[in-house]
Design a protein around this motif. Structure first.
Motif, PDB file in Angstrom:
ATOM      1  N   HIS A 162      -3.881   4.687  -5.975  1.00  0.00           N
ATOM      2  CA  HIS A 162      -4.663   4.809  -4.748  1.00  0.00           C
ATOM      3  C   HIS A 162      -5.769   3.771  -4.734  1.00  0.00           C
ATOM      4  CE1 HIS A 162      -2.562   8.448  -3.632  1.00  0.00           C
ATOM      5  NE2 HIS A 162      -2.725   8.876  -4.872  1.00  0.00           N
ATOM      6  N   ARG A 201       0.827  -1.206   0.000  1.00  0.00           N
ATOM      7  CA  ARG A 201       0.000   0.000   0.000  1.00  0.00           C
ATOM      8  C   ARG A 201       0.865   1.260   0.000  1.00  0.00           C
ATOM      9  NH1 ARG A 201      -3.016  -1.825   3.847  1.00  0.00           N
ATOM     10  NH2 ARG A 201      -4.481  -2.946   2.562  1.00  0.00           N
ATOM     11  N   THR A 202       1.917   1.260   0.827  1.00  0.00           N
ATOM     12  CA  THR A 202       2.812   2.424   0.897  1.00  0.00           C
ATOM     13  C   THR A 202       3.525   2.642  -0.426  1.00  0.00           C
ATOM     14  OG1 THR A 202       3.180   1.978   3.245  1.00  0.00           O
ATOM     15  CG2 THR A 202       4.764   3.413   2.151  1.00  0.00           C
ATOM     16  N   VAL A 224      -5.514  -2.125  -3.734  1.00  0.00           N
ATOM     17  CA  VAL A 224      -4.139  -1.841  -4.137  1.00  0.00           C
ATOM     18  C   VAL A 224      -3.465  -3.105  -4.646  1.00  0.00           C
ATOM     19  CG1 VAL A 224      -1.861  -1.215  -3.262  1.00  0.00           C
ATOM     20  CG2 VAL A 224      -3.824   0.149  -2.659  1.00  0.00           C
ATOM     21  N   CYS A 228       2.527   1.673  -3.441  1.00  0.00           N
ATOM     22  CA  CYS A 228       1.564   2.109  -4.452  1.00  0.00           C
ATOM     23  C   CYS A 228       1.199   3.579  -4.280  1.00  0.00           C
ATOM     24  CB  CYS A 228       0.310   1.243  -4.397  1.00  0.00           C
ATOM     25  SG  CYS A 228       0.568  -0.397  -5.062  1.00  0.00           S
ATOM     26  N   GLU A 229       1.010   4.001  -3.038  1.00  0.00           N
ATOM     27  CA  GLU A 229       0.679   5.407  -2.792  1.00  0.00           C
ATOM     28  C   GLU A 229       1.805   6.328  -3.246  1.00  0.00           C
ATOM     29  OE1 GLU A 229      -0.340   5.609   1.322  1.00  0.00           O
ATOM     30  OE2 GLU A 229      -2.276   4.607   1.014  1.00  0.00           O
ATOM     31  N   SER A 230       3.044   5.890  -3.069  1.00  0.00           N
ATOM     32  CA  SER A 230       4.164   6.726  -3.507  1.00  0.00           C
ATOM     33  C   SER A 230       4.239   6.799  -5.034  1.00  0.00           C
ATOM     34  CB  SER A 230       5.483   6.214  -2.939  1.00  0.00           C
ATOM     35  OG  SER A 230       5.839   5.001  -3.549  1.00  0.00           O
TER      36      SER A 230
END
Length: 102
Positions: free
Chosen positions: A90, A81-82, A97, A84-86
């Motif tokens: 989203h 998740r981290t 994700v 993908c967010e970077s």
């Protein structure tokens, strides 16, 4: 770090330990690993990787591009998740994700 590493990098890690146990053997009661011929201590590649990862985590902390993906006591879903967010991916109601990674 958007560009993929294109070259192979090799390096040497030298360290000296006196009266210590830099790499205990869990199968032998955490006794130091010792070369039977020379009597010198042995350190495995896994131990060196862990020392380097710990150093990077300590020195670079939360600096972008230096986070360790697989960490102790951190579920992979959280790391996914981290990451993908970077990258700007989203999670929405219809798309998770982890599905975006596939």
């Amino acid at each position: 770090m958007s560009e993929t590493i294109k070259n192979r990098y090799e390096f040497v890690v030298l360290f000296d330990v006196e009266n210590g146990n830099p790499n205990g053997d869990p199968d032998a009661g955490n006794m130091p690993r010792i070369d039977p011929e020379s009597g010198l201590g042995l350190v495995t590649d896994v131990c060196l990787k862990r020392k380097i990862r710990n150093y990077v985590e300590t020195v670079k902390e939360e600096e972008p591009g230096f986070q360790i993906y697989i960490r102790e006591d951190v579920p992979l879903n959280r790391s996914d998740r981290t990451a993908c967010e970077s990258l700007g991916i989203h999670e929405t109601d219809e798309k998770k994700v982890t599905e975006g990674l596939k």
